[in-house]
Design an enzyme around this catalytic site. Structure first.
Site, PDB file in Angstrom:
ATOM      1  N   ASP A   1       5.883  -3.852  -3.003  1.00  0.00           N
ATOM      2  CA  ASP A   1       6.939  -4.299  -1.997  1.00  0.00           C
ATOM      3  C   ASP A   1       5.835  -5.416  -1.316  1.00  0.00           C
ATOM      4  O   ASP A   1       5.076  -4.653  -0.629  1.00  0.00           O
ATOM      5  CB  ASP A   1       7.570  -3.330  -1.051  1.00  0.00           C
ATOM      6  CG  ASP A   1       8.605  -3.981  -0.041  1.00  0.00           C
ATOM      7  OD1 ASP A   1       8.765  -5.201  -0.217  1.00  0.00           O
ATOM      8  OD2 ASP A   1       9.190  -3.304   0.570  1.00  0.00           O
TER       9      ASP A   1
ATOM     10  N   ASP B   1      10.769  -9.775  -3.702  1.00  0.00           N
ATOM     11  CA  ASP B   1       9.444  -9.185  -2.906  1.00  0.00           C
ATOM     12  C   ASP B   1       9.456  -7.918  -3.422  1.00  0.00           C
ATOM     13  O   ASP B   1       8.428  -7.133  -2.742  1.00  0.00           O
ATOM     14  CB  ASP B   1       9.272  -9.631  -1.620  1.00  0.00           C
ATOM     15  CG  ASP B   1      10.672  -9.017  -0.597  1.00  0.00           C
ATOM     16  OD1 ASP B   1      11.673  -8.603  -1.187  1.00  0.00           O
ATOM     17  OD2 ASP B   1      10.093  -8.637   0.272  1.00  0.00           O
ATOM     18  N   GLU B   2      10.043  -7.240  -4.267  1.00  0.00           N
ATOM     19  CA  GLU B   2      10.206  -6.022  -4.392  1.00  0.00           C
ATOM     20  C   GLU B   2      10.448  -5.427  -6.073  1.00  0.00           C
ATOM     21  O   GLU B   2      11.177  -6.247  -6.499  1.00  0.00           O
ATOM     22  CB  GLU B   2      11.240  -5.417  -3.446  1.00  0.00           C
ATOM     23  CG  GLU B   2      11.052  -3.801  -3.612  1.00  0.00           C
ATOM     24  CD  GLU B   2      12.129  -3.236  -2.481  1.00  0.00           C
ATOM     25  OE1 GLU B   2      12.476  -2.151  -2.626  1.00  0.00           O
ATOM     26  OE2 GLU B   2      12.881  -4.073  -1.926  1.00  0.00           O
TER      27      GLU B   2
END
Length: 458
Positions: A11, A105-106
């Site tokens: 993350d 973003d993960e």
């Protein structure tokens, strides 16, 4: 469950805000908030410096401005965020072919699919170092034998850390956590658990599966128990083709008041848009789900003219749909979703769906907002936008109003804040431009620009 911590959850730390800080030298180490700047705007991401003041994602922007009036409030630049996300996902693909992206973003990564038999911790450390080297940004990583534990571990690792859950230590991680940590435990389930005297994951586990099934039904009760004792056999699934994004809540007491239903629909619509934006998507079809008192379930949908991620549009559409549903006997579940997903929106991101909306309902009417106001209606200049000037070169908009626009001239490779200058909004020498990459080449050219004559802006 695996015998080694080979599932990795990555993350990026405060991703949107971190990108803005990396792009703008004057904002490094300062509070930055990215999101909608209109009267009904919400926070998408807050930097860690802003979080110190209590700002968090999904918060009303008006409230965030009161908590930190001197923070930088910026519109999002999804094009740049996607470019950096692609770089990160490429680095993940060099580690293992089995990647499950969750948003820009993960992502999950299955290290059992990687070549060789290298120590997972060493792989994670090298991956984090490469991401920092390639993007200048930091990532937090969790390693465990399941997706559930890996995600919780990455949350524990924030910011810029690594947490490894070795086999046999799952209880030490899970037991003290509040029940809301577990996926699927929303406000209604948490309140039901609280009434039963259960506030931590350890207390869920001690309650036992049989009692949980009695309280929540077979599927939900058994799922709660399995998560509480760390059992999660879900595989990492590559190339997920997400068809829709939705949220729903089940209520302990059936809703019969129409005003309360409208309130819940608005709240669900806002949560749904947050997930939509987190995934970097927009959608064309708004869907509501209604489960009535007799367990009959129905859905209603409306297809818009163009994809949107505007919370006002989703709220208003969902309201129209719920008004057409007969809820006379009561409602036990409501849901809002967006389908027909796209990677773009044809309307201005975070725009208002209608003018003259009320501000944050929690705000006292007499309390002034000290931060710079949102752009004037019709303004073409928004805080955070990339611009270029024929004389001063590349920069970004700090704010605009009363026929003027203020620009700070700096590029990502600069080590010191750039100069600020103010122009007429219709200055022909000023134009919009594409975002520069974080490792912007040719930054040395700035030194000559800084020596040019002209008054600094306010």
């Amino acid at each position: 469950m695996r015998s080694r911590p080979t599932i990795l959850h990555l993350d990026m730390d405060a991703f949107f805000a971190a990108v803005e800080q990396a792009s703008k030298p004057s904002l490094r180490g300062k509070p930055v908030v990215v999101g909608g700047l209109g009267p009904r705007g919400v926070v998408s991401t807050a930097s860690y410096e802003a979080r110190v003041h209590g700002i968090h994602s999904a918060m009303a922007m008006a409230r965030a401005r009161r908590l930190s009036p001197n923070a930088a409030y910026l519109y999002p630049r999804f094009g740049l965020y996607r470019q950096i996300s692609e770089t990160v996902m490429t680095l993940l693909g060099e580690v293992s072919p089995l990647i499950e992206p969750l948003s820009l973003d993960e992502a999950y990564l299955d290290l059992e699919a990687a070549e060789g038999d290298e120590d997972p911790r060493r792989i994670a450390l090298r991956l984090r170092a490469r991401i920092r080297s390639e993007t200048g940004l930091t990532a937090s990583v969790g390693l465990a034998g399941s997706k559930l534990l890996a995600k919780i571990a990455s949350e524990k690792a924030k910011p810029d850390g690594l947490v490894v859950v070795e086999p046999g230590t799952e209880g030490a991680l899970l037991d003290p956590l509040p029940v809301r940590t577990l996926p699927g435990v929303g406000p209604a389930t948490a309140e039901h658990l609280r009434r039963a005297g259960i506030s931590t994951v350890a207390e869920i586990a001690r309650t036992g599966e049989a009692e949980l099934v009695r309280l929540f039904g077979k599927a939900h009760g058994a799922s709660l128990y399995a998560m509480a004792v760390g059992l999660d056999n879900r595989p990492v699934v590559a190339d997920r083709d997400v068809k829709s994004i939705s949220v729903e809540d089940t209520f302990d007491i059936d809703l019969t008041d129409r005003a309360r239903m409208r309130y819940e629909i608005d709240r669900l619509a806002d949560r749904c848009v947050q997930r939509l934006r987190g995934a970097g998507r927009s959608g064309r079809t708004v869907v509501i789900k209604v489960r009535r008192f007799d367990f009959s379930t129905l859905t209603r949908s409306e297809t818009l003219r163009a994809p949107t991620d505007d919370p006002g549009v989703v709220r208003e559409t969902a309201r129209r749909l719920i008004e057409a549903v007969d809820t006379t006997g009561g409602v036990r579940l409501l849901g809002v979703g967006v389908a027909g997903l796209a990677d773009f929106t044809q309307e201005d991101l975070f725009a208002q769906s209608a003018e003259g909306r009320e501000t944050d309902e929690d705000a006292p009417e007499a309390l002034p907002v000290l931060a710079p106001p949102a752009p004037e209606p019709g303004s073409q200049w928004y805080p955070g936008q990339d611009v270029t000037h024929e004389v001063y070169g590349a920069g970004w908009v700090q704010g605009s109003g009363v026929g003027r626009v203020t620009v700070r001239f700096e590029v990502p490779a600069d080590t010191a804040p750039g100069r600020v200058r103010t122009f007429a909004v219709d200055d022909p020498a000023l134009a919009h431009s594409d975002a520069l990459p974080l490792s912007a080449p040719g930054a040395a050219a700035r030194s000559s620009r800084d020596d040019r004559p002209g008054p600094d802006g306010p």
